[in-house]
Design a protein around this motif. Structure first.
Motif, mmCIF file in Angstrom:
data_model
loop_
_atom_site.group_PDB
_atom_site.id
_atom_site.type_symbol
_atom_site.label_atom_id
_atom_site.label_comp_id
_atom_site.label_asym_id
_atom_site.label_seq_id
_atom_site.Cartn_x
_atom_site.Cartn_y
_atom_site.Cartn_z
ATOM 1 N N PRO A 65 -68.631 47.842 134.196
ATOM 2 C CA PRO A 65 -68.682 46.858 133.096
ATOM 3 C C PRO A 65 -70.065 46.222 132.986
ATOM 4 N N PHE A 66 -70.394 45.795 131.764
ATOM 5 C CA PHE A 66 -71.705 45.243 131.491
ATOM 6 C C PHE A 66 -71.611 43.767 131.103
ATOM 7 N N TYR A 113 -85.582 49.627 131.757
ATOM 8 C CA TYR A 113 -84.203 50.108 131.688
ATOM 9 C C TYR A 113 -83.491 49.763 132.993
ATOM 10 N N TRP A 114 -82.431 48.971 132.871
ATOM 11 C CA TRP A 114 -81.629 48.559 134.014
ATOM 12 C C TRP A 114 -80.224 49.125 133.822
ATOM 13 N N SER A 115 -79.995 50.324 134.360
ATOM 14 C CA SER A 115 -78.755 51.054 134.086
ATOM 15 C C SER A 115 -77.512 50.337 134.599
ATOM 16 N N LEU A 116 -77.629 49.615 135.707
ATOM 17 C CA LEU A 116 -76.464 48.961 136.290
ATOM 18 C C LEU A 116 -75.860 47.934 135.340
ATOM 19 N N ILE A 117 -76.694 47.298 134.542
ATOM 20 C CA ILE A 117 -76.188 46.308 133.589
ATOM 21 C C ILE A 117 -76.297 46.806 132.144
ATOM 22 N N ALA A 121 -75.945 48.024 126.232
ATOM 23 C CA ALA A 121 -74.997 49.136 126.195
ATOM 24 C C ALA A 121 -73.556 48.629 126.147
ATOM 25 N N ASP A 122 -72.697 49.471 125.621
ATOM 26 C CA ASP A 122 -71.264 49.202 125.574
ATOM 27 C C ASP A 122 -70.540 50.458 126.030
ATOM 28 N N GLU A 123 -69.521 50.295 126.877
ATOM 29 C CA GLU A 123 -68.796 51.449 127.414
ATOM 30 C C GLU A 123 -68.191 52.319 126.321
ATOM 31 N N LYS A 124 -67.886 51.730 125.181
ATOM 32 C CA LYS A 124 -67.296 52.474 124.057
ATOM 33 C C LYS A 124 -68.362 52.927 123.066
ATOM 34 N N ARG A 125 -69.606 52.829 123.483
ATOM 35 C CA ARG A 125 -70.769 53.241 122.685
ATOM 36 C C ARG A 125 -70.994 52.353 121.462
ATOM 37 N N GLN A 126 -70.427 51.165 121.457
ATOM 38 C CA GLN A 126 -70.676 50.204 120.383
ATOM 39 C C GLN A 126 -71.814 49.276 120.819
ATOM 40 N N HIS A 127 -72.965 49.884 120.995
ATOM 41 C CA HIS A 127 -74.118 49.181 121.551
ATOM 42 C C HIS A 127 -74.614 48.086 120.608
#
Length: 217
Positions: free
Chosen positions: A17-18, A103-107, A192-198
């Motif tokens: 989760p972000f 770019y901070w991929s974890l968040i 970023a959004d897990e559902k690609r709704q960035h």
């Protein structure tokens, strides 16, 4: 090598989760939002949160990029340092147009900065150089960054010589060392959004003030 290709194709991205990003509650300046996001990255124990990609263009218009560290940031811009004899140093003499990318991929967060890299004054460059570690200063004093290295032993010998030199001359400074400030004209914050709704929020510099616009994902 198909197993490697399969691993590439099957690698997961943006798992979350972000953190939430309230785009309607953002500051007037991208500098302030950058500090906010950097603190979040730091609090999430992001490894090397100050690492960023610097992209430049050479004299033939060919793009180039590499990862280096952010030295500082303030309301004027973002700072990095390098040798003017390096490839990026030569490219910066050709054109000052650059971009930075964090770019901070974890968040699931990315910050893209476009602007002009301006070399700082000599006194500031000297101070920055002397604040570097001893080995880093010795390598800079060799003065051959990006040049062809015939054999590793040549580097080791040159490094040993410069380390000895710094024992006797601890305040010696490389004439080619420079600190640059990137004065931004565009800064984009991407969540970023897990559902690609960035979510994408971009700051544009208009005259002496910033305006903000949402972008399509």
């Amino acid at each position: 090598m198909n197993h490697v290709r399969n691993k590439i194709q099957n690698s997961k991205t943006l798992l979350g989760p972000f953190p939430t990003f309230e785009v309607q509650e953002t500051p007037d300046s991208p500098y302030e939002l950058f500090l906010n996001w950097f603190q979040v990255a730091y609090d999430h124990d992001i490894h090397e949160p100050h690492a960023m990609t610097l992209s430049t263009v050479d004299k033939d218009g060919n793009p180039d990029s590499r990862v280096l560290i952010l030295k500082d940031v303030d309301e004027e811009g973002w700072y990095f340092s390098t040798s003017t004899n390096s490839e990026k140093g030569k490219q910066l003499m050709t054109t000052s147009n650059v971009s930075l990318n964090f770019y901070w991929s974890l968040i699931g967060r990315q910050i893209r900065i476009r602007g002009n890299a301006i070399k700082m004054d000599k006194e500031t460059n000297v101070k920055d150089f002397l604040n570097r570690g001893k080995v880093a200063r010795a390598i800079s004093l060799i003065g051959k960054q990006s040049s062809i290295l015939v054999k590793q032993s040549d580097f080791e010998e040159a490094l040993s010589d410069q380390l000895s030199n710094l024992e006797n001359n601890p305040l010696e400074v490389s004439d080619s060392w420079a600190l640059y400030i990137v004065r931004a004209n565009e800064v984009e914050f991407w969540q970023a959004d897990e559902k690609r709704q960035h979510l994408r929020l971009k700051y544009f510099l208009k005259g002496d003030h910033w305006i903000k616009k949402l972008l399509w994902a």
